[in-house]
Motif scaffolding. Structure first.
Motif, PDB file in Angstrom:
ATOM      1  N   ALA A  59      -3.244   0.316  -7.570  1.00 45.52           N
ATOM      2  CA  ALA A  59      -2.414   1.240  -6.785  1.00 45.52           C
ATOM      3  C   ALA A  59      -1.626   2.210  -7.649  1.00 45.52           C
ATOM      4  O   ALA A  59      -1.279   3.300  -7.212  1.00 45.52           O
ATOM      5  N   GLN A  60      -1.335   1.799  -8.901  1.00 47.72           N
ATOM      6  CA  GLN A  60      -0.535   2.661  -9.780  1.00 47.72           C
ATOM      7  C   GLN A  60      -1.370   3.184 -10.946  1.00 47.72           C
ATOM      8  O   GLN A  60      -0.796   3.717 -11.899  1.00 47.72           O
ATOM      9  N   PRO A  88       3.848  -5.693  -2.080  1.00 47.66           N
ATOM     10  CA  PRO A  88       2.596  -5.500  -1.330  1.00 47.66           C
ATOM     11  C   PRO A  88       1.500  -6.524  -1.654  1.00 47.66           C
ATOM     12  O   PRO A  88       0.837  -7.013  -0.733  1.00 47.66           O
ATOM     13  N   ILE A 121      -6.000  -4.621  -0.382  1.00 46.54           N
ATOM     14  CA  ILE A 121      -5.966  -5.941  -1.040  1.00 46.54           C
ATOM     15  C   ILE A 121      -6.285  -7.044  -0.027  1.00 46.54           C
ATOM     16  O   ILE A 121      -7.105  -7.937  -0.291  1.00 46.54           O
ATOM     17  N   GLY A 173      -2.909   0.731   0.664  1.00 47.61           N
ATOM     18  CA  GLY A 173      -3.217  -0.114  -0.490  1.00 47.61           C
ATOM     19  C   GLY A 173      -3.025  -1.585  -0.167  1.00 47.61           C
ATOM     20  O   GLY A 173      -3.764  -2.451  -0.656  1.00 47.61           O
ATOM     21  N   THR A 174      -2.027  -1.881   0.659  1.00 49.67           N
ATOM     22  CA  THR A 174      -1.770  -3.278   1.032  1.00 49.67           C
ATOM     23  C   THR A 174      -2.975  -3.841   1.781  1.00 49.67           C
ATOM     24  O   THR A 174      -3.455  -4.951   1.485  1.00 49.67           O
ATOM     25  N   LYS A 187       1.600   8.425  -5.378  1.00 50.10           N
ATOM     26  CA  LYS A 187       0.694   7.819  -6.364  1.00 50.10           C
ATOM     27  C   LYS A 187       0.013   8.913  -7.203  1.00 50.10           C
ATOM     28  O   LYS A 187       0.038  10.083  -6.848  1.00 50.10           O
ATOM     29  N   GLY A 201      -2.836   5.761   2.911  1.00 50.82           N
ATOM     30  CA  GLY A 201      -4.284   5.637   2.747  1.00 50.82           C
ATOM     31  C   GLY A 201      -4.568   4.666   1.627  1.00 50.82           C
ATOM     32  O   GLY A 201      -3.679   4.346   0.827  1.00 50.82           O
ATOM     33  N   SER A 225      -4.099   2.444  -3.631  1.00 55.38           N
ATOM     34  CA  SER A 225      -3.220   3.033  -2.627  1.00 55.38           C
ATOM     35  C   SER A 225      -3.253   4.543  -2.847  1.00 55.38           C
ATOM     36  O   SER A 225      -3.299   5.009  -3.980  1.00 55.38           O
TER      37      SER A 225
HETATM   38  C1  LIG Z   1       1.272  -2.217  -7.337  1.00 54.91           C
HETATM   39  C2  LIG Z   1       1.099  -1.846  -5.894  1.00 54.91           C
HETATM   40  N1  LIG Z   1       0.244  -2.564  -5.133  1.00 54.91           N
HETATM   41  C3  LIG Z   1       0.020  -2.272  -3.857  1.00 54.91           C
HETATM   42  C4  LIG Z   1       0.672  -1.235  -3.232  1.00 54.91           C
HETATM   43  C5  LIG Z   1       0.480  -1.041  -1.774  1.00 54.91           C
HETATM   44  O1  LIG Z   1       0.061   0.236  -1.403  1.00 54.91           O
HETATM   45  P1  LIG Z   1       0.466   0.863   0.005  1.00 54.91           P
HETATM   46  O2  LIG Z   1       1.876   1.294  -0.071  1.00 54.91           O
HETATM   47  O3  LIG Z   1      -0.498   2.007   0.160  1.00 54.91           O
HETATM   48  O4  LIG Z   1       0.239  -0.190   1.029  1.00 54.91           O
HETATM   49  C6  LIG Z   1       1.552  -0.437  -3.995  1.00 54.91           C
HETATM   50  C7  LIG Z   1       2.218   0.735  -3.403  1.00 54.91           C
HETATM   51  O5  LIG Z   1       3.305   0.709  -2.924  1.00 54.91           O
HETATM   52  C8  LIG Z   1       1.782  -0.757  -5.345  1.00 54.91           C
HETATM   53  O6  LIG Z   1       2.620  -0.044  -6.098  1.00 54.91           O
END
Ligand SMILES: Cc1ncc(COP(=O)(O)O)c(C=O)c1O
Length: 382
Positions: free
Chosen positions: A165-166, A94, A70, A66-67, A192, A200, A187
């Motif tokens: 992501a949420q 993130p 973005i 997810g990071t 999730k 992923g 994410s």
């Molecule tokens: C609000 C939010 N944004 C972004 C992310 C980033 O996702 P990831 O952990 O897959 O990189 C998360 C997850 O941890 C998240 O909760």
């Protein structure tokens, strides 16, 4: 030192989901292994098509997290060094990390204390000559005031990017998270609402040009194999194993979200009368309860009392992004008072589709017991 209390209700137990799915996940793994195509293969293409349809957009581009979804979304929109992106400081790190990885500076705006999401008026006040985008987080599963944020972004000619992501499946008037902005970033971290068996992510969009750019950026900035023509690219590909798992679970997502919503409604009844702020109600479907977050001014004492009764909880998130050990972005001169207060008061109670009704009642009874024994709250709703 006192012995650790017996854990009666875990915060989340993904093994229950695996048991409910039976052979489906091992079968998905086996399908990928039998084919021998592990990265950006047919499972990824099939999942991308299914997920785009589910979100109500034309494209989904699978990436590694997810990071990075973005980060790559911002790069694809042309955001880079010297640019500013407005976002919330109460949603973990993130988003700010991704903005910085894209080369831009996060600028934090305060959130609304009832929705815990960005306040459109404060976002508008934070817009300056360097602002290129607003990253709106649908926090805890609640759709942010996305129509108002969209209007602010449109008025100022900046891009609206959704952090979904949420919030897989959160919707208002039939429009799902990810379909409001220029693009939506997901994410698939295992916990999730739609989770893989590892990391992923995906960017969803109905913009054909943006989708094409994202497909290049996730693979070294290639326009064609071995030919890098886009700057800001990474190796951020989605694996076929993860895509096969996600495709197996996607048909169950609506049912799992409905279970989350039913559990949230049960908490609302079971916690009625407790001197505690509960999540503000929303329109049907606009909250998919990734987390069930209550508020109490003596949060740490409440948390400790619950721990002593064997109830696991978590805090999302204890340190706002502008208070981290390394500078992650810029807060306004007036500070972020709502964000700071939420960081002291929020407490996440167990909520996931496989939490039983009995466990929920145990959690609620424990909350009443701890509060009656001394944790005094303010009683206002949130
Ligand atoms: C609000 C939010 N944004 C972004 C992310 C980033 O996702 P990831 O952990 O897959 O990189 C998360 C997850 O941890 C998240 O909760």
């Amino acid at each position: 030192m006192s012995a650790a209390p017996t854990l009666r209700v875990p915060f989340c137990d993904l093994a229950r989901e695996a048991r409910a799915l039976g052979d489906a996940i091992p079968a998905a793994f086996a399908r990928v292994v039998a084919r021998g195509w592990y990265v950006l293969g047919p499972e990824v293409a099939a999942f991308e098509a299914a997920f785009a349809t589910w979100c109500g957009v034309r494209h989904a581009v699978g990436v590694a997290s997810g990071t990075e979804a973005i980060q790559l979304a911002l790069v694809a929109l042309g955001v880079g060094p010297g640019d500013e992106v407005i976002t919330a400081a109460n949603a973990g790190v993130p988003g700010p990390i991704a903005i910085r990885a894209a080369g831009a500076t996060p600028v934090f705006a305060d959130v609304d204390e009832f929705t815990c999401c960005l306040d459109p008026e404060r976002v508008e006040a934070a817009i300056g000559p360097r602002t290129r985008a607003v990253l709106a987080v649908h926090l805890y599963g609640r759709l942010a005031p996305i129509e108002a944020l969209s209007e602010v972004a449109r008025r100022h000619g900046v891009a609206l990017v959704e952090d979904c992501a949420q919030a897989h499946g959160a919707a208002r008037a039939g429009v799902r998270a990810g379909a409001y902005g220029r693009c939506g970033c997901f994410s698939f971290y295992p916990t999730k609402n739609l989770g893989a068996a590892g990391d992923g992510g995906a960017v969803v969009t109905s913009d054909d040009v943006l989708a094409e750019r994202l497909r290049g950026l996730r693979q070294y900035g290639w326009r064609a194999k071995y030919a890098t023509e886009l700057s800001g690219g990474l190796n951020s590909r989605l694996d076929d194993v993860q895509a096969a798992v996600l495709a197996t679970k996607l048909p169950l997502l609506a049912q799992w979200n409905a279970r989350r919503q039913a559990l949230a409604a049960s908490y609302r009844c079971a916690l009625a009368g407790a001197d505690l702020a509960l999540p503000a109600p929303t329109e049907d479907g606009a909250h998919v309860h990734h987390l069930y977050v209550v508020r109490h001014p003596r949060r740490d004492a409440l948390r400790e009392g619950l721990r002593a009764l064997g109830i696991a909880t978590d805090v999302h998130y204890p340190i706002p992004a502008h208070r981290q050990g390394v500078p992650l972005g810029r807060a306004p001169a007036a500070g972020l008072p709502v964000t700071e207060r939420l960081a002291r008061e929020v407490l996440s109670l167990p909520l996931y589709p496989f939490l039983s009704d009995g466990e929920l009642n145990e959690v609620a009874a424990a909350v009443h017991q701890v509060l009656a024994a001394g944790g005094r709250g303010r009683g206002e709703s949130a």
